[in-house]
Design an enzyme around this catalytic site. Structure first.
Site, PDB file in Angstrom:
ATOM      1  N   ASP A  99      11.772  10.138   0.192  1.00 18.61           N
ATOM      2  CA  ASP A  99      11.828   8.698  -0.100  1.00 18.61           C
ATOM      3  C   ASP A  99      13.256   8.171   0.128  1.00 18.61           C
ATOM      4  O   ASP A  99      13.454   7.120   0.743  1.00 18.61           O
ATOM      5  CB  ASP A  99      11.378   8.473  -1.554  1.00 18.61           C
ATOM      6  CG  ASP A  99      11.532   7.029  -1.993  1.00 18.61           C
ATOM      7  OD1 ASP A  99      10.704   6.203  -1.600  1.00 18.61           O
ATOM      8  OD2 ASP A  99      12.498   6.744  -2.731  1.00 18.61           O
ATOM      9  N   THR A 141       0.859  -1.191   0.000  1.00 20.97           N
ATOM     10  CA  THR A 141       0.000   0.000   0.000  1.00 20.97           C
ATOM     11  C   THR A 141       0.897   1.243   0.000  1.00 20.97           C
ATOM     12  O   THR A 141       2.123   1.141  -0.050  1.00 20.97           O
ATOM     13  CB  THR A 141      -0.934   0.012   1.233  1.00 20.97           C
ATOM     14  OG1 THR A 141      -0.144   0.097   2.420  1.00 20.97           O
ATOM     15  CG2 THR A 141      -1.791  -1.253   1.292  1.00 20.97           C
ATOM     16  N   GLU A 167      12.885  -6.874   0.847  1.00 18.75           N
ATOM     17  CA  GLU A 167      13.961  -6.560  -0.105  1.00 18.75           C
ATOM     18  C   GLU A 167      13.569  -5.395  -1.028  1.00 18.75           C
ATOM     19  O   GLU A 167      14.395  -4.556  -1.383  1.00 18.75           O
ATOM     20  CB  GLU A 167      14.295  -7.802  -0.939  1.00 18.75           C
ATOM     21  CG  GLU A 167      15.420  -7.620  -1.929  1.00 18.75           C
ATOM     22  CD  GLU A 167      16.758  -7.275  -1.269  1.00 18.75           C
ATOM     23  OE1 GLU A 167      17.133  -7.932  -0.298  1.00 18.75           O
ATOM     24  OE2 GLU A 167      17.405  -6.333  -1.754  1.00 18.75           O
ATOM     25  N   GLY A 179       5.083   4.329 -13.476  1.00 17.27           N
ATOM     26  CA  GLY A 179       4.912   3.558 -12.236  1.00 17.27           C
ATOM     27  C   GLY A 179       6.076   3.672 -11.278  1.00 17.27           C
ATOM     28  O   GLY A 179       6.187   2.894 -10.333  1.00 17.27           O
ATOM     29  N   LYS A 186      15.002   5.332   2.837  1.00 18.11           N
ATOM     30  CA  LYS A 186      15.893   4.247   2.408  1.00 18.11           C
ATOM     31  C   LYS A 186      17.243   4.323   3.123  1.00 18.11           C
ATOM     32  O   LYS A 186      17.828   3.292   3.468  1.00 18.11           O
ATOM     33  CB  LYS A 186      16.066   4.292   0.885  1.00 18.11           C
ATOM     34  CG  LYS A 186      14.777   3.909   0.153  1.00 18.11           C
ATOM     35  CD  LYS A 186      14.837   4.268  -1.321  1.00 18.11           C
ATOM     36  CE  LYS A 186      13.584   3.825  -2.058  1.00 18.11           C
ATOM     37  NZ  LYS A 186      13.433   4.429  -3.386  1.00 18.11           N
TER      38      LYS A 186
HETATM   39  N1  LIG Z   1       6.360   1.327  -7.838  1.00 15.18           N
HETATM   40  C1  LIG Z   1       7.628   1.180  -7.514  1.00 15.18           C
HETATM   41  O1  LIG Z   1       8.525   1.303  -8.345  1.00 15.18           O
HETATM   42  C2  LIG Z   1       8.013   0.858  -6.105  1.00 15.18           C
HETATM   43  C3  LIG Z   1       9.321   0.409  -5.840  1.00 15.18           C
HETATM   44  C4  LIG Z   1       9.681   0.083  -4.528  1.00 15.18           C
HETATM   45  C5  LIG Z   1       8.768   0.261  -3.511  1.00 15.18           C
HETATM   46  N2  LIG Z   1       7.514   0.729  -3.798  1.00 15.18           N
HETATM   47  C6  LIG Z   1       6.563   0.868  -2.700  1.00 15.18           C
HETATM   48  O2  LIG Z   1       5.612  -0.184  -2.830  1.00 15.18           O
HETATM   49  C7  LIG Z   1       4.317   0.266  -2.410  1.00 15.18           C
HETATM   50  C8  LIG Z   1       3.330   0.043  -3.544  1.00 15.18           C
HETATM   51  O3  LIG Z   1       3.787   0.737  -4.675  1.00 15.18           O
HETATM   52  P1  LIG Z   1       2.842   0.857  -5.964  1.00 15.18           P
HETATM   53  O4  LIG Z   1       3.681   1.443  -7.030  1.00 15.18           O
HETATM   54  O5  LIG Z   1       2.127  -0.408  -6.183  1.00 15.18           O
HETATM   55  O6  LIG Z   1       1.826   1.958  -5.445  1.00 15.18           O
HETATM   56  P2  LIG Z   1       0.380   2.293  -6.034  1.00 15.18           P
HETATM   57  O7  LIG Z   1       0.077   3.671  -5.568  1.00 15.18           O
HETATM   58  O8  LIG Z   1       0.310   1.954  -7.468  1.00 15.18           O
HETATM   59  O9  LIG Z   1      -0.553   1.247  -5.276  1.00 15.18           O
HETATM   60  C9  LIG Z   1      -0.831   1.302  -3.911  1.00 15.18           C
HETATM   61  C10 LIG Z   1      -2.217   0.707  -3.742  1.00 15.18           C
HETATM   62  O10 LIG Z   1      -2.481   0.613  -2.343  1.00 15.18           O
HETATM   63  C11 LIG Z   1      -3.842   0.914  -2.143  1.00 15.18           C
HETATM   64  N3  LIG Z   1      -4.012   1.365  -0.767  1.00 15.18           N
HETATM   65  C12 LIG Z   1      -3.561   2.519  -0.227  1.00 15.18           C
HETATM   66  N4  LIG Z   1      -3.913   2.584   1.079  1.00 15.18           N
HETATM   67  C13 LIG Z   1      -4.595   1.454   1.351  1.00 15.18           C
HETATM   68  C14 LIG Z   1      -5.238   0.952   2.508  1.00 15.18           C
HETATM   69  N5  LIG Z   1      -5.254   1.639   3.657  1.00 15.18           N
HETATM   70  N6  LIG Z   1      -5.861  -0.250   2.440  1.00 15.18           N
HETATM   71  C15 LIG Z   1      -5.881  -0.954   1.270  1.00 15.18           C
HETATM   72  N7  LIG Z   1      -5.291  -0.516   0.136  1.00 15.18           N
HETATM   73  C16 LIG Z   1      -4.652   0.674   0.175  1.00 15.18           C
HETATM   74  C17 LIG Z   1      -4.161   2.000  -3.156  1.00 15.18           C
HETATM   75  O11 LIG Z   1      -5.546   2.055  -3.436  1.00 15.18           O
HETATM   76  C18 LIG Z   1      -3.322   1.578  -4.344  1.00 15.18           C
HETATM   77  O12 LIG Z   1      -4.061   0.823  -5.293  1.00 15.18           O
HETATM   78  C19 LIG Z   1       4.494   1.726  -2.008  1.00 15.18           C
HETATM   79  O13 LIG Z   1       4.652   1.789  -0.609  1.00 15.18           O
HETATM   80  C20 LIG Z   1       5.784   2.150  -2.696  1.00 15.18           C
HETATM   81  O14 LIG Z   1       6.484   3.126  -1.982  1.00 15.18           O
HETATM   82  C21 LIG Z   1       7.116   1.003  -5.062  1.00 15.18           C
HETATM   83  N1  LIG Z   2       9.162   6.107  -5.844  1.00 18.78           N
HETATM   84  C1  LIG Z   2      10.304   5.279  -5.620  1.00 18.78           C
HETATM   85  C2  LIG Z   2       9.913   3.826  -5.776  1.00 18.78           C
HETATM   86  C3  LIG Z   2      10.986   2.889  -5.295  1.00 18.78           C
HETATM   87  O1  LIG Z   2      11.096   2.918  -3.895  1.00 18.78           O
HETATM   88  C4  LIG Z   2      11.392   5.637  -6.610  1.00 18.78           C
HETATM   89  O2  LIG Z   2      11.126   6.385  -7.555  1.00 18.78           O
HETATM   90  O3  LIG Z   2      12.525   5.202  -6.427  1.00 18.78           O
END
Ligand SMILES: NC(=O)c1ccc[n+]([C@@H]2O[C@H](COP(=O)([O-])OP(=O)(O)OC[C@H]3O[C@@H](n4cnc5c(N)ncnc54)[C@H](O)[C@@H]3O)[C@@H](O)[C@H]2O)c1
Ligand SMILES: N[C@@H](CCO)C(=O)O
Length: 347
Positions: free
Chosen positions: A223, A99, A152, A209, A227
């Protein structure tokens, strides 16, 4: 053959990509990795929730329209996100939490992890909030319940950093690190060097994304700060809190600054670093720096990240690879499941 039942909490870019990978590769993983995955629950604030203990069709989930309440279209689905029921009552062995990252208190993701660990389920998360702010408590809870807590993907998405350093640099005398740890900001800086405006470049990173739900976290360094805290506490044995890390971002870097740097053969990079000092304290920072063209991190472009570990026995050891991306981060979740499987936890 082992089959892990998995529930997905948050069904945005990352967990949807995991569903896509399961749809495309489950048979191959069974052969190559010795386990398969069955999705038994999905919950998302926007899409709703669904539980099916017999297993949901991963391809159908991956193709679900991104419409409010869309999970209600599935038999037994609801437009409401019954997070607690999906975590505790779907019969899942593993909860994949993805999330929104909340940098202030890590909630509600930290509570989702807590619920799952207390219920005796392994937890995977790509969410930096619970790790930067609650890692010790969540790791202790996992230990008390004899389950794994894996994260990870929280640093550099699927590029191996945390587990790799913990396992293969043990004993090398790690004294510090510096790196490019945010895909969005590095992508934005790279596109600006190619002539794109700041706002357009951020919009592209969102569409691809890479960006957080609120990209301010990416471009203002918040962010990276999470990290840096995760890496310093995990690998340098520090006890840093988010407020201990001085932090600034890239939003003040305009096109003119980029052009001046290019003319001088330099590149702007957002650098996160930490080091154990002679007095034993670990000091850390996040700031945009002008790097000379010959600097090892200067050549890192786009959403690629790189992390240089400074070790007593090997000198610098640098890892580079994708720092963000849906599939790339879903791979990190798979690597967490491989770690659980290898550790011998049975389904
Ligand atoms: N996208 C990336 O490249 C990436 C890389 C590393 C880490 N992350 C982390 O991974 C997580 C997910 O990333 P993402 O790109 O899928 O984000 P995203 O915004 O596409 O998806 C997050 C989803 O979580 C849902 N959500 C939010 N709050 C919620 C709640 N209280 N209950 C249920 N659902 C809830 C939202 O509706 C959304 O669909 C984030 O914390 C992000 O920081 C993302
Ligand atoms: N928003 C983050 C996702 C990975 O944690 C980034 O751009 O690096």
């Amino acid at each position: 053959m082992t089959e892990y039942k998995i529930a997905l909490v948050g069904f945005g870019g990352v967990n949807r990509a995991l569903a896509q990978l399961i749809a495309e590769r489950n048979a191959r993983w069974q052969h190559e990795l010795g386990f398969g995955l069955k999705i038994v629950g999905v919950t998302d604030l926007f899409l709703g929730s669904v539980i099916d203990r017999d297993g949901l069709d991963a391809a159908m989930l991956a193709a679900l329209p991104a419409q409010k309440g869309a999970l209600a279209q599935i038999p037994q689905g609801s437009a409401e996100a019954f997070n607690e029921a999906v975590i505790k009552q779907s019969g899942a062995d593993i909860i994949a939490e993805a999330t929104f990252t909340n940098p202030k208190d890590g909630e509600p993701a930290a509570t989702f992890c807590r619920w799952a660990l207390e219920a005796g389920k392994h937890v995977l998360t790509t969410n930096k909030g619970p790790i930067a702010l609650h890692a010790q408590a969540l790791k202790a809870l996992a230990k008390a319940n004899d389950v794994s807590f894996e994260y990870e993907g929280a640093v550099m998405s699927g590029t191996p950093v945390l587990r790799m350093a913990r396992q293969t640099l043990a004993g090398a005398g790690l004294v510090g690190f510096e790196g490019i740890l945010n895909g969005t900001s590095n992508y934005v800086l790279t596109r600006m060097e190619e002539g794109l405006g700041f706002n357009e470049a951020v919009a592209q990173a969102q569409a691809l994304g890479f960006a957080e739900a609120d990209p301010t976290a990416d471009v203002e360094g918040h962010d990276v700060r999470l990290k840096v805290v995760i890496l310093a506490n995990e690998l340098l044995g520090a006890c840093l809190q988010v407020g201990d890390v001085a932090c600034s971002g890239i939003s003040a870097i305009d096109s003119a600054a980029i052009e001046r740097a290019q003319a001088a053969g330099e590149r702007w990079k957002l650098i996160g670093s930490a080091r154990r000092e002679a007095d034993g304290a670990v000091r850390a920072s996040v700031e945009a720096k002008l790097l000379p063209g010959h600097h090892p991190l200067a050549g890192i472009s786009g959403a690629t990240n790189a992390l240089a570990f400074d070790t007593e026995l090997l000198g610098a050891v640098t890892v580079s690879g994708p720092g963000a991306g849906r599939i790339e981060t879903a791979f990190a979740l798979l690597s967490d499941i491989v770690a659980i499987h290898t550790a011998g936890h049975s389904a």
